[in-house]
Design a protein around this motif. Structure first.
Motif, mmCIF file in Angstrom:
data_model
loop_
_atom_site.group_PDB
_atom_site.id
_atom_site.type_symbol
_atom_site.label_atom_id
_atom_site.label_comp_id
_atom_site.label_asym_id
_atom_site.label_seq_id
_atom_site.Cartn_x
_atom_site.Cartn_y
_atom_site.Cartn_z
ATOM 1 N N GLN D 20 22.346 0.595 -5.044
ATOM 2 C CA GLN D 20 23.687 0.097 -4.745
ATOM 3 C C GLN D 20 23.819 -1.382 -5.111
ATOM 4 O O GLN D 20 24.845 -1.813 -5.637
ATOM 5 C CB GLN D 20 23.964 0.312 -3.244
ATOM 6 C CG GLN D 20 25.436 0.198 -2.909
ATOM 7 C CD GLN D 20 25.709 0.269 -1.421
ATOM 8 O OE1 GLN D 20 26.534 -0.458 -0.924
ATOM 9 N NE2 GLN D 20 24.993 1.133 -0.709
ATOM 10 N N VAL D 21 22.767 -2.148 -4.859
ATOM 11 C CA VAL D 21 22.786 -3.581 -5.191
ATOM 12 C C VAL D 21 22.923 -3.764 -6.704
ATOM 13 O O VAL D 21 23.737 -4.557 -7.175
ATOM 14 C CB VAL D 21 21.513 -4.262 -4.644
ATOM 15 C CG1 VAL D 21 21.360 -5.670 -5.228
ATOM 16 C CG2 VAL D 21 21.549 -4.309 -3.123
ATOM 17 N N LEU D 22 22.159 -2.985 -7.444
ATOM 18 C CA LEU D 22 22.224 -3.096 -8.899
ATOM 19 C C LEU D 22 23.622 -2.693 -9.396
ATOM 20 O O LEU D 22 24.214 -3.359 -10.248
ATOM 21 C CB LEU D 22 21.152 -2.180 -9.512
ATOM 22 C CG LEU D 22 20.933 -2.258 -11.020
ATOM 23 C CD1 LEU D 22 20.649 -3.698 -11.457
ATOM 24 C CD2 LEU D 22 19.760 -1.352 -11.434
ATOM 25 N N ALA D 23 24.161 -1.626 -8.827
ATOM 26 C CA ALA D 23 25.471 -1.133 -9.257
ATOM 27 C C ALA D 23 26.571 -2.151 -8.944
ATOM 28 O O ALA D 23 27.432 -2.432 -9.773
ATOM 29 C CB ALA D 23 25.760 0.199 -8.578
ATOM 30 N N ARG D 24 26.534 -2.683 -7.732
ATOM 31 C CA ARG D 24 27.555 -3.670 -7.356
ATOM 32 C C ARG D 24 27.440 -4.942 -8.196
ATOM 33 O O ARG D 24 28.461 -5.542 -8.573
ATOM 34 C CB ARG D 24 27.409 -4.038 -5.880
ATOM 35 C CG ARG D 24 27.992 -3.026 -4.930
ATOM 36 C CD ARG D 24 27.794 -3.511 -3.495
ATOM 37 N NE ARG D 24 28.084 -2.454 -2.544
ATOM 38 C CZ ARG D 24 29.288 -2.240 -2.035
ATOM 39 N NH1 ARG D 24 30.304 -3.004 -2.385
ATOM 40 N NH2 ARG D 24 29.480 -1.253 -1.181
ATOM 41 N N ALA D 25 26.207 -5.351 -8.467
ATOM 42 C CA ALA D 25 26.018 -6.568 -9.259
ATOM 43 C C ALA D 25 26.581 -6.378 -10.668
ATOM 44 O O ALA D 25 27.274 -7.247 -11.196
ATOM 45 C CB ALA D 25 24.530 -6.918 -9.310
#
Lengths: 359, 81, 281, 186
Positions: D20-25
């Motif tokens: 999720q962190v990678l996707a949001r970033a």
């Protein structure tokens, strides 16, 4: 409007709230759970209420009470929980209450449940099956609009993939035509007036002894026939010169549509048809799209349910083959091995070549 | 006997349950041998009603209307006699 | 007492004041098809008069369960929502949450509340849902013709307990008010009876207190009303009140069980044999 | 152009959060992103996978991928199935602390050790995605840190600092010589 990265569950909750939904009740169950979480987190700030119901029976009861006051209300579950709600759903149809229901299902095995229903008696309700988050945002808003337009429940049928896929989406408000006034809603103001409201499913009229089920239910039948004539929605592409028409709904149609587009790009004469409403089933549009094709292939993630509606629509004029099947992960949540782009493409390719596909 | 109260009885609504008979403290209600259009016996009023409303409270069929005389024993207190 | 028969087909011509109308103001008529000697219309009177007297007529919504009393709803000059069997507390919950300043009551029988919908009412009470649930308890499914419910007392004959309810086969009755009163969300709990005029008067006091509790926003309130069902009990109509008082009333004890959030009476666990003897007809 | 990233591990390792962190970033940096997490009913110990699609244009592909440009392994249990989807010339990166004897040609990084040094062994998945980002230019460290803070639920905000240190540690420890994710990317 700005796009925000969110899961399908969050997008649906936000779309519902944007559509004016102010009441939600639910009971946790994967993959419906996050929808409840998002309503619980977001509704209070909008002046709404989310109740953590103690069962699905109570969840739909609470939503029934809320919608009877004229509020926009929703509930939902996973197919199993929807099973518990069937009695209420069929009675809500007869009480003519515009409740919106969400089935974030474990796969596509709930097609019969959604379109035939497990409740008693003659009843029909719209079933909307979004293919992705963007469409889910639109159809969620449409669900509230159509529910009130017809005074009839509407079911939005999604699945694990829709609930758990995250994308950047914008909650664009959809503009709808004005709706009739909710003079049917109960707010207590007609109590003591001599002509109160009585929201019931059996044709009971205040001040009049007895019930009028036949008159009441025949009127509903006429309404449902009007709904069937007016509400069919679908998406068709590359059907003009197609030899093979692939039919799929919901998240699974995202796989088939992708495969059809890839095959088209390579010159294959294959088309795609996706019912957006599962009830009413877009029979006429499908028959039109299937005109001239050699074969219709139905890919659904179940033992074969929607294929009945496809065959009914085509009335034996075209050969209909099943190229889907049951496909589940170990947890039973419906993200089975079949759901993979190359495997789906292989099934469509086999149907195009006239080969049988083992489910 | 002086009348303090009076009841009007809607005999066509009466189903003959007789709940009013023991409920009446001065015992001025009595079942008749007559029957109404649904074939039920119904109560009749004897003199001595106090207008206490006990019959009215226990009647499941809303057959009683209760009156209190402004002056007990006045001429108007013998309706229809 | 004299045997002089007076005309009772019309009111006095003059000099009198009407102190009791045929029907409550909030009732649309008097014609209903419930059996002779049924207690449910008496309970209806206590509800409708309490609403009227509290000045809440235009702010009241009823949520109706399924049983004989459902037929009474066509008499009620009230905005109503018809619920499924057992589900009225949930419907009232959702509706009340949307319209918190209105008076909401449910009307349910013992089959509705204590059998099919037991979970609903317990959770509504535990949540402190600010609604009033009214239980019409006659210890039988009256509408189906007199079958055992969860409140049928030991020894009571019903169509599916022909020799009387036997604890070894059919279990023990649930005393609903006793069950709901101790829950934290319950603010008011009382059990009345309409087997005689004084019972009707006391029941109405309970009804008013329950509604007042709700309008003060104090939480869940329950009023259980013991009602006669001579048809379902297989007793002569005129013996209904006595049977209710002696048989049902011995197990489902009348009185206030919780008021202002304070428990007033505890439940006495009953010994099966005694009750069977007491209940045997 | 689309880049597919697969993360695989077991429940409780933070795989879903890392995805999720990678996707949001990536979303914050203007990419079109689609992600899907799959996991069983139990919160811990079961198989857990996440797939991400990152592109320059709206994504029409389904959320499950057949081929992956990068495969990130937090646990060997499902590694072979994930690795089988790796495209030629793609990136394979594993947590060396949990892959005894390595993972073939995959690049190995002691993510648990780095995470522990940063303050929490539970942040190893964040170390790995930060290392992937640092090595390929997929997203910036700043975007990862902001996305992590935005992804934590309100009952986990005490972990923001530790997680930020873990992301920085992974970014700095990024292996060299890996392909660049997007040619025009920063």
């Amino acid at each position: 409007m700005s796009r925000r990265f969110m899961q399908g569950s969050e997008a649906i909750a936000e779309a519902a709230i944007a559509a004016g939904c102010r009441f939600f009740a639910g009971y946790p169950m994967t993959p419906f759970t996050e929808l409840l979480e998002h309503f619980a987190a977001k509704l209070p700030a909008e002046g709404g209420v989310c109740v953590n119901a103690e069962s699905e029976l109570e969840a739909i009861g609470m939503a029934w009470g809320a919608v009877a006051t004229g509020a926009r209300a929703a509930t939902g579950s996973t197919g199993q929980g929807l099973s518990l709600m069937q009695e209420s759903i069929s009675e809500l149809v007869r009480a003519e209450l515009p409740l919106v229901l969400f089935n974030l299902a474990r796969g596509q095995g709930d097609y019969y449940q959604a379109t035939r229903g497990g409740g008693h008696g003659d009843y029909r309700h719209l079933v909307l099956a979004p293919v992705d988050l963007t469409e889910a945002v639109q159809l969620t808003q449409l669900a509230f609009d159509r529910a009130e337009c017809w005074r009839n429940p509407v079911l939005v049928y999604g699945d694990y993939l829709l609930a758990h896929t995250a994308e950047a989406v914008a909650i664009e408000p959809v503009a709808f035509d004005p709706l009739p006034s909710k003079d049917w809603a109960v707010d207590g103001s007609r109590s003591g007036s001599g002509s109160p409201r009585n929201l019931n499913p059996i044709g009971m009229v205040p001040g009049k002894k007895g019930i009028e089920p036949e008159r009441f239910w025949k009127r509903l039948q006429a309404k449902h026939e009007a709904m069937a004539a007016a509400e069919a929605r679908w998406e068709a592409e590359s059907t003009d010169d197609a030899e093979l028409l692939v039919v799929a709904f919901g998240s699974v149609a995202r796989f088939t549509r992708f495969a059809v587009r890839e095959l088209r790009a390579e010159g294959a004469r294959v088309g795609h048809f996706r019912p957006v409403t599962l009830w009413p089933f877009p029979s006429e549009a499908l028959a039109e799209a299937a005109r001239g094709v050699k074969r219709v292939a139905v890919l659904e993630q179940n033992a074969g349910q929607m294929i009945d509606d496809v065959r009914l629509a085509l009335e034996g004029r075209v050969k209909v083959v099943a190229i889907g099947g049951i496909s589940s992960d170990d947890a039973g949540f419906g993200v089975g091995p079949m759901l993979e782009p190359e495997r789906i493409r292989a099934r469509v390719g086999a149907a195009l070549a006239g080969r049988e596909v083992q489910p | 006997m002086s009348q303090r109260g009076h009841v009007v009885i809607d005999i066509e609504r009466c189903k003959g349950c007789e709940l009013c008979i023991p409920a009446c403290p001065p015992q001025v209600l009595r079942m008749t041998g007559e029957h109404n259009r649904i074939g039920a016996h119904y109560p009749e009023l004897l003199s001595g009603c106090t207008g206490c409303r006990a019959c009215w409270l226990v009647c499941p069929d809303f057959c009683f209307e209760v009156w209190q005389f402004d002056e007990p024993g006045a001429p108007g207190a013998r309706p229809g006699e | 007492m004299s045997d002089e028969v007076l005309r009772s087909d019309r009111p006095p011509e003059s000099g009198a004041t009407r102190t009791g109308e045929f029907k409550p103001t909030l009732q649309l008529g008097t014609d209903h098809d419930l059996c002779a000697g049924c207690g449910e219309p008496l309970a209806l009177r206590t509800i409708l008069e309490s609403i009227e007297e509290l000045g809440l007529a235009q702010r009241t919504i009823g949520v109706i369960g399924i049983g004989c009393y459902t037929a009474l709803t066509s008499l009620m000059d009230l905005d109503l929502i018809q619920a499924l069997h057992g589900r009225a507390p949930s419907l009232a919950t959702g509706a009340k949450r949307m319209l918190p300043d209105r008076l909401f009551f449910t009307l349910q029988g013992d089959g509705d509340m204590a059998n099919e919908g037991l979970q609903e009412v317990i959770h509504a009470a535990a949540r402190g849902e600010n609604i009033t649930c009214v239980l019409l308890n006659n210890g039988v499914f009256g509408e189906t013709g007199g079958h055992m419910t969860a409140t049928t007392v030991l020894g009571q004959r019903t169509k599916n307990t022909l020799e009387g309810r036997d604890a070894t086969q059919h279990g023990y009755p649930i005393q609903m008010v006793d069950l709901l009163a101790p829950l934290g969300g319950t603010a008011y709990a009382a059990r009345g009876s309409v087997h005689d005029a004084s019972g009707v008067v006391k029941t109405k006091v309970m009804m008013r207190r329950a509604f007042e509790t709700q309008m003060r926003g104090e939480g869940f309130s329950i009023v259980e009303i013991l009602t006669m069902c001579p048809t379902g009990w297989f007793v002569p109509t005129a013996k209904g009140p006595g049977y209710l008082n002696e048989v049902l009333g011995a197990v489902h004890v009348t009185g206030e069980w919780k008021r202002d959030g304070r428990l007033l009476r505890g439940a006495e666990p009953e010994a099966p044999n005694e009750a069977k003897e007491r209940g045997a007809v | 152009m689309e880049r597919e990233v697969l993360l695989t591990g077991i429940g409780g390792q933070g795989v879903q959060l890392a995805a999720q962190v990678l996707a949001r970033a990536a979303t914050a940096e203007g990419r079109h992103v689609m992600s899907l997490g799959t996991y069983g009913g139990s919160m811990r110990g079961g198989d857990t996978d996440a797939s991400l699609l990152l592109g320059d244009a709206p994504i029409s592909a389904p959320p499950i991928v057949s081929r992956a440009w990068a495969v990130v392994g937090m646990h060997p249990r499902n590694w072979d199935a994930a690795l089988a989807k790796l495209r030629d010339g793609g990136v394979a990166l594993v947590n060396g602390d949990l892959f005894e004897g390595g993972a073939g040609d995959a690049v190995s990084l002691e993510a648990t050790a780095l995470a522990t040094a940063a303050g929490s062994d539970r942040a190893a998945a964040l170390v790995l995605v930060a290392a992937l980002a640092g090595a390929t230019g997929l997203v910036s460290l700043e975007a990862l840190v902001d996305a992590m803070a935005a992804s934590l639920p309100s009952y986990r905000t005490e972990h923001v600092e530790t997680n930020a240190r873990a992301l920085a540690a992974g970014f700095e420890a990024a292996p060299t010589g890996l392909p660049v994710a997007f040619e025009a990317a920063a």
